[in-house]
Design an enzyme around this catalytic site. Sequence first.
Site, PDB file in Angstrom:
ATOM      1  N   HIS A  45     -22.929  -7.940   4.548  1.00  0.00           N
ATOM      2  CA  HIS A  45     -21.886  -7.640   3.562  1.00  0.00           C
ATOM      3  C   HIS A  45     -21.604  -6.139   3.472  1.00  0.00           C
ATOM      4  O   HIS A  45     -21.566  -5.561   2.389  1.00  0.00           O
ATOM      5  CB  HIS A  45     -22.246  -8.224   2.201  1.00  0.00           C
ATOM      6  CG  HIS A  45     -22.319  -9.722   2.199  1.00  0.00           C
ATOM      7  ND1 HIS A  45     -21.247 -10.527   2.513  1.00  0.00           N
ATOM      8  CD2 HIS A  45     -23.349 -10.558   1.949  1.00  0.00           C
ATOM      9  CE1 HIS A  45     -21.600 -11.791   2.452  1.00  0.00           C
ATOM     10  NE2 HIS A  45     -22.879 -11.844   2.119  1.00  0.00           N
ATOM     11  N   LYS A  89      20.588  -3.060  15.790  1.00  0.00           N
ATOM     12  CA  LYS A  89      21.528  -3.229  14.681  1.00  0.00           C
ATOM     13  C   LYS A  89      22.575  -4.283  15.012  1.00  0.00           C
ATOM     14  O   LYS A  89      22.953  -5.095  14.157  1.00  0.00           O
ATOM     15  CB  LYS A  89      22.211  -1.901  14.367  1.00  0.00           C
ATOM     16  CG  LYS A  89      23.260  -2.018  13.250  1.00  0.00           C
ATOM     17  CD  LYS A  89      23.806  -0.677  12.822  1.00  0.00           C
ATOM     18  CE  LYS A  89      24.816  -0.852  11.684  1.00  0.00           C
ATOM     19  NZ  LYS A  89      25.275   0.426  11.114  1.00  0.00           N
TER      20      LYS A  89
END
Length: 525
Positions: free
Chosen positions: A277, A140
């Site tokens: 695929h 922070k």
Amino acid sequence: MTDPVPVRRALLSVSDKTGLVEFARFLAGQGAEILSTGGTAKALREAGIPVKDVSEHTGFPEILDGRVKTLVPQVHGGLLGRRDLPAHQAEMQQHAIAPIDLVAVNLYPFEATVAKGAGYEDCIENIDIGGPAMLRSAAKNHAHVVVLTEPAQFAEVQAEIAAEGGTSLATRKRLAAAAYARTAAYDAAISTWFAGQLGEAFPPRLAFAGILKQTLRYGENPHQQAGFYLDGSNRPGIATARQVQGKELSYNNLNDTDAAFECVAEFERPAIVIVKHANPCGVAIADDLASAWDAALRCDPVSAFGGIVAANRPLDAAAAEKIAAIFTEVVVAPDADAAAQAVFARKKNLRLLLTGAMPDPAAPGLTVRSVAGGFLAQSRDAGRVAAEALKVVTQRAPTPQELEDLLFAFRVCKHVKSNAIVYAKGMATVGIGAGQMNRVESSRIAAWKSEAAAKAAGLPEPLAKGSVVASDAFFPFADGLETAAAAGVTAVIQPGGSIRDAEVIAAADKAGLAMVFTGMRHFRH
């Protein structure tokens, strides 16, 4: 605020001590005061590095078996106090709080503790409280404090301090973001474990995290960005694989390889799966991988070109020679002997992945798919149908060979996109119809493919003649089954449960087919 920010005081408290001594020695050499706790302080003293215990710095002892040692104002005030605000500086002086410019913390090994199967109390004790609090405080206040969460970050920070006399705001921002990602992932692991302890498959809040393994060149298409993340489960497969050779893997390579490897894991005997695929285009079981390859390839040699090949046994030279004879994008297996690797080495663009083990198809787990505004989560399809669970619904029961092929075909069906139809004979697929909007079209496509494959092999009749057929869901009408019967199948496996089951059963009896119901479907969308 000055930039770069020098490091005059650092707090080091790490469970992973890789690179710790070297980094601390550098900081001390720069004139920084080193604060530390427990085993970290001990390691630094043994290395001859001056270190001050946090309890001495704060004037407050470690208590409650070490559960409380850094959760004090002298630590968090030193991390959160803004150097650019006179009011903060005055308060810090009033309460004798010294600023801390660098924090290096990696957390108690909660994830590793759970992974090794530790008991409840041991897992609880490995939940870090002070560590995440310090990381969040430092992150922070990144305008003034640099925060490190991984040993791999030591070198870059050390180099920047050595070159610039301190850390840049850009570096501190990036490391702050990494700190919040780490604490978020840590909390996600804890919440997931707790949900498991409570028997909550789908808790009110579901948190999960990933670790970036690889930034990919692009996604499904070149205009899409993509990355490959690990979930920490270490399920054998593409997450554990070692790439022995070949070009960088693409998004589609990884997706298809995962589909192939999960499919081949279904079988106990030597098996080969060829995927194109994300759909299997050839699957076979045999006494050895080379024979399984021949049978799998025969199913659809056209689609196999440029496909993904998965094996459930270590690859040998005989199998490797056959696989390498056609263009193959990826080969994945638990291992490969030196002779097999030498064969593949002749194909420099072929990617060879060795996973070290096979995944357990029955193991629990979640699969997740994004949708607009959220995601769908479900348990992995670990369902399997045993012979004794089948219900014979026709006048004729399947023969032992038909039954073996039916169970094989239904396992393959589980890995074919819906609507899925699989023809099989002799423990090998001979026709696969995938992803159609109606089941009769899947039946027709699978039959057509069996004809094309037979023609390519120079055989006088379609491969589907004398085969069995599996359907991932019930036949809603008799037409799909009648198409399969026309292709020459002798037996059928399907879940059952349609309002027209009687009509479908009658069609099977009319054609002289044996049919069994599983009571379980395998939709795969």
